[in-house]
Write a protein that holds these residues in place. Sequence first.
Motif: not given
Length: 315
Positions: A9-14, A189-196, A198-201
């Motif tokens: 996540l840090s690498a993506r943020a950079k 629904i909100a959690t599925a959106h967050t996971v997509r 944030l994590l690309a799952w």
Amino acid sequence: MKSKVMENLSARAKKSPSLLVFPEASEPDILAAAGLAAHRGIAHPILIGDSTHIDMLAKEHNISLEGVQVLPLPQAVPASELAASYVAGGGSLPESLVRKRLTLPLYYAAMLLRLGKVDAMVAGLAHSTADVIFAAKAIVGMQEGIVTPSSMFLMEIPGYNGSEEELIVFADCGVCVDPSPSDIADIAIATAHTVRKLLAWDPRVALLSFSTKGSSRHPRADTTREALSIVRQRAPWLSIDGELQLDAAIVPAVASKKLPEKSDVAGRANILIFPDLNAGNITYKAVQRFANAHAYGPFLQGFTRVVSDLSRGSS
């Protein structure tokens, strides 16, 4: 051992650092976090407050604020201009009330977020969760179709061999105490959106219960079944199933025994939605303590833009 998920996540943020606003600039830990984020290159931090006071506090605690922007309240963008933009954009609060609220750093930061002048807001070290959520709901606003704010934890569990290796998501463990079927649908629904995002799952959502597919008849299990029906109407694209006991949600062998029909979720869920805050909060803390797991969060969700609520005990 450094967490792989946090490294990623840090690498993506950079690669694309966000403008991150901190309205609690009187807190030394906030100054330290902002300075560290700037130093690591993972964000462009903005502190809301008096620059003289902030500089004095930083020197007192030996904190470097190199690369951190300080925005005085509210001269940088006049409150009247922000309030007018809010009302013109369909905000629900009266303009006069908004102007008064904008004298408070939390609301000023939330307005900057609403208007897209920053990418995300981090608060909660000096405010309660209720305060942060109220400001976010009133000023930032909710995602289309979502009424209920909620939260999720990303759990990293040593030795757990799930569909995402040692990672799994729990929701809601911090906000919605006694959710209705519609609330549970919002959380899922909100959690599925967050996971997509944030994590690309690819989200696979299990609605948890003490019952699996009618094995027990009780109004609490009926609530979960009704929530499933609502989600399938509102988000037919989402892989979701319920009601499922926890083992049926994450263990393929148990799912094959307990479910009479094929399920894309049972046995391989990567998102667990709890029936209420009792179950969610107790479970995440039990897993954290008994399994020496990392619990990242809570991530607030359901808002039109990113709002992070810290625990007031955060380091």
